[in-house]
Each structure stands twice: as C-alpha cells, then as structure tokens.
Design an enzyme around this catalytic site. Sequence first.
Site, mmCIF file in Angstrom:
data_model
loop_
_atom_site.group_PDB
_atom_site.id
_atom_site.type_symbol
_atom_site.label_atom_id
_atom_site.label_comp_id
_atom_site.label_asym_id
_atom_site.label_seq_id
_atom_site.Cartn_x
_atom_site.Cartn_y
_atom_site.Cartn_z
ATOM 1 C CD GLU A 94 -1.334 6.387 2.837
ATOM 2 O OE1 GLU A 94 -2.226 7.150 1.945
ATOM 3 O OE2 GLU A 94 -2.286 5.316 2.914
ATOM 4 C CG ASP A 107 -4.937 1.200 4.816
ATOM 5 O OD1 ASP A 107 -4.727 2.453 4.204
ATOM 6 O OD2 ASP A 107 -4.487 1.727 6.232
ATOM 7 C CG ASP A 139 -1.763 1.257 1.186
ATOM 8 O OD1 ASP A 139 -3.069 1.073 0.368
ATOM 9 O OD2 ASP A 139 -1.873 2.308 1.700
ATOM 10 C CG HIS A 174 -6.897 5.947 4.200
ATOM 11 N ND1 HIS A 174 -6.617 6.037 3.326
ATOM 12 C CD2 HIS A 174 -7.848 5.983 5.098
ATOM 13 C CE1 HIS A 174 -8.117 6.003 3.201
ATOM 14 N NE2 HIS A 174 -8.736 6.260 4.245
#
Length: 628
Positions: A71, A215, A69, A210
């Site tokens: 960001e 995540d 994952d 998040h």
Amino acid sequence: MTAEETSWPAAGTPYAQAPAPVPARSPAMHQVAPQASLTSAPRPVPVGVQASFDELGTPLRDVTFCVVDLETTGGSPQSAEITEIGAVKVRAGEILGEFQTLVNPGNSIPPFIAVLTGITDAMVASAPGLSSALPAFLQFAEGCVLVAHNAPFDVGFLRAAAHAHSQRWPSFEVLDTARLARRVLTRDDAPDCKLATLARYFRSGTTPKHRALGDARATVDVLHGLFERLGPLGVHTLEELSAFSSRVSPAQRRKRHLADHLPHAPGVYIFTDDRGRVLYVGKSKDLRARVRTYFTASETRSRMGEMVGLASKVTGIECATPLEAEVRELRLIAAHKPRYNRRSRFPERATWLKVTVEPFPRLSLVREVKADSGTYLGPFGSRRVAEQAVAAIHEAFPIRQCTQRLSRFPRSGSACVLAEMGRCVAPCVGAVDMETYAAHVADVQAAIAADPARVVEAASRRIGTLVVETRFEEAAVHRDRMAAFVRAAARTQRMSALARCPEVVAARRTPEGGWEAHVVRHGRLAAAGVVPRGTPARAAIDVIVSAAETVEPPPPPAPAATAEETERVLAWLELPGVRLVELSGEWSCPVGGAQSRLEWLDTAYAARDDVVLCEDRRRLRPVHRPAR
C-alpha cells in the site's frame, strides 16, 4: 513558400484453494527403494538414471514463491512512499510463513489517500520506517521467486526504496499474476484481470480489501488457480512458466502469410473470418509489422490467439497520418462491433446528464443531446457514473430531485423529507418562486460549464467530516461522486470548446521534414493529409481543406463525432509542435474550469482504482508467522 519556410503560430494547450503438498522429487536422479527382507542383506546402492528432456528444469512444486503486496501514498515511486508491506511465502501449496508491517512514510498521508487505502497518520505514527521494514522484508523473501499482482507497480516501489536506502536489490525472478492471467484466461472466463475479479473467479478464501497482507493472501489463491489451468497446457516447471508466452500454436504460425500483402505504412487492419464477418479491428503506424506479431510469440493475449484461429483474411486500409488511423479504427469498430474488440463498440450507449427545460428544471439522464436549449454534462461511459455526478450536484445545490413535471403554479401541500433536511427548496409546494429557483439552476449550469468549485467544496467538506469520524467507506462514496462530476465537466468543457469551432486547420512537422495536416470541423476529423518536404505547404493544405468532409453543426455541447474521436483529435492538437493554420470561431476553455482540478484528482487515485476498505486498522510491526 516551401515547407521549410512556413511558420504558423503554436496551438494553445486548452488543456482455487492451495493444492495439497506434493513430495519433492529430484529431476536428475531416480532411486531404487530397498526390498523388504527378513535377513540382513546389504542395502542396494542408488542407481543414477539419465533424466528425460521433459524432466529438465525446476518443478513448480519445488519453487518457493514470495507473494507480496504494497500500500502506498500514490502511484509513482518518485513522488509517493510505501505505507504497508504484506507478503506470504508458499511452496507446493503450503504456506510457510507470512510477513506484515505498516511503514511510517515520514510525512503526512493525504486525506484522499487515507480514504483510498484505509491507512491514516495515526496508524503509521509508531510504525517502523522503510529503512527498517525493507531489510526485514528482503530477508523474508530471500531465495524466493517474487510474485505480485501488477508486479511492475509493487516491484518498482521496492526497487526504488532499496536504491534510496542504499540496500542491495537481490536478483529476484519476478512473476506477475495479472499478466499471467491475461495469457491463461479468456474473456468468457473473467471480464477483466483485476485482483478482486480473479479472487472471485478462483473462489479465494480471502476477499481483497486493499490491505497488503489480505491482498497477498488472495494473490496466493489466484496463483494456485492459474497453476491448475497451466498444468493441462504442459507447464510444470519454472522454466516452462517463464517461456509460456512463447507458446505459439502451429495453426497460428501457418497464417503468417495473411500479412504479406500489407504495406509498411500507417493505417487500419481488419481481421475477417471465412464468412466475411469482422472479427477484430486495429490500428498501427506500420500495418505489415503489426499484423505479423499476431502470428508470433509477441502476441500473448489468449483471446487474440482464438481470434487468429478463426481469421481467414486481413484487410489493410492505408491512412495518411496516425491520427487518421486512430479515427478510422474507432468508426469501423462502432460500425461493425467486432466480437474481439473490447472497447469503443457501443458509443451510442453513452449517457448524458441534462438540466431540463421547464419552469422548475431538474436533472435527468438521457441518451442524446437535443437542440432544446438544455444544459448537458457528459458523456458518461456508464449510467452508474452519471448517477454519481447527479448525487454530487444534489449535495451542493438544493434543486429538486423529484421527477414529475411542475407547472408555473405548483400545488399546495406538504414538502418531502428532502425539503425538511434542507436539501431541496421545495418548488413543488410553492416554497420558492421561479426567479429564486432559477438562480439555483444558474449556479448548477455555471458549475457544469465554467467552474466546479462549489461542487468540489461541498464534497470536500463532507469527506473531511467523514474521515475525522473514521467513516472511510462513506467518504469514498462522496469522493467518487465528486470525481465523476469533475471529470465529466472537464470532458464537456474541452469537447464543447472544439465542437463550437466550424473549422480548425492544423499542421505538424513529420520526421521527414514535411507536414501532416488535419482539418477538424465541429470536433470531427474531416480530412487528413501529408505535405511532402519541398512542396509549397500552404497550397497543398488548401487542397486538403477543399476535399474535406462537410460537417453540419451539432446541438451543443456535443461534437459532430463520438466523444472518443473528439478526444483523440484534441490529444493531437495539444501535442508539442502543432501549428494552427486556420481557426474559425473561438477555441477556448475557462481558466478556472474543471480541467484545472484533474491533476489533483489523479493524485488521489494514483495508487489503486476501486476501493474496498479494511476495517482492521491495528498498528502492526514486522512479524514472521509460520503457518500452522
């Protein structure tokens, strides 16, 4: 005048816990175990056994998955950078290791993105750059099947980063848990396939917040939950998992004849059951080709398979243009409310925000627009979003928030706490006269109809203060309130501009050289037609106009159609190559209106939708942590 000679002015653009480890077994060889003996007998030699077709392939328990994952500072690899990478390596339900690092993007993180992800410039100041973090991740993921929730987003960023830093991108097999969930789960299982929804459904031990590693951990639980659902369906190997979308039941295939009578033309198709009840309504530029996909491997949605199983008939309604097909679809869905259509079924449930008509107006949420000289904002898709817009207005303007009706001569007494905080001018106790209060109301009306600057400025100041104080959750609340108001104002301004026009006639070239023409009255599609190549264009369009539906003007700012229909019409009118033939009234939007703020807002929301911020904002370096 022929169609080739006709020229019109261009239209302006107003616009599941992990399962226990299972011992691995070779799919191509069985071994005979040695018998227990007290004498020194020779050990039996392994005997080769031909595997069955069911045993071919790589068992899922033997596959190492790397769940990743990211960001980022935005939604596109071309304009945004990675700020955090988190990954979990897992095989046979056992976590083999974890990877986590913040990434210095090389430039300042926009304040709104800091609210969105919870990652600030201070957190990434001492973090490694992507040129260091990416090779470390690729080494960690080597030899794995890459897994992500909405994989095109995460893998797209990683591919682009590898290209930008001259890194070779390994030939990963990629698995998208969001896409897989849409194939496996029905709408009765989960209302949507967002990570947070699926994590709750599979009872993940990690709540998505998040942040990349958290995540990724939640995605691992979702992956294992999906595998448990796939097992009874006969999916046990990686190859079967890859081909799962091709599983079409014989019952589905047998119904392919339902599409045989449909034309190769744009229009609307309606699936009905043996009782004549409408199950599903859809649209297409090619009715026959589109309906046939429901009986082949092209259709992967499990709910559509359920619908096809119930269907006994498909009716096609041929339309002159794709826009007419879109509008007919919306109207049929609203009329029949088919159980397998998820969107557009209840336009009557839309909510409007109204500035009331009384001596001391206030804000009220209503279901319909009336011809009462009130100022309206909307429509909103949900009451929750409408309440966010109300809160944004109250943040910027000190109008009253109480709900009682006030006469021209307010009572005396003490004001409420909002007045003491400076959030209300307290007309209820006579602290302000009608003329002064009316000036505040006029400012609210101007923000709705023309310029949302004061609402945006008030919210931005509040957000800036909260971000400095690292109160990100509160900042996100104010950001969402501002966005709800700005988007609703933009929608109102665009729709009301078209709704004010008694008639708009526009045309656009078809690929065959003719014209497709539409008549729009008060924001409602009143007629559609095609002028073939070589036909006198103006005379043919006059015939289309003469046959158009009569539309009564609605109370402003509402259009004479649903908001979704008017938005589809606007989208067509703003296409390149559309020409205005006739225009009655004035079609214009304010130059400094809310529409000009949408791109700015969209940038802030590009990376993720709903935000749940993480409280742990420690500076982390790449680290491999084998599971205990």
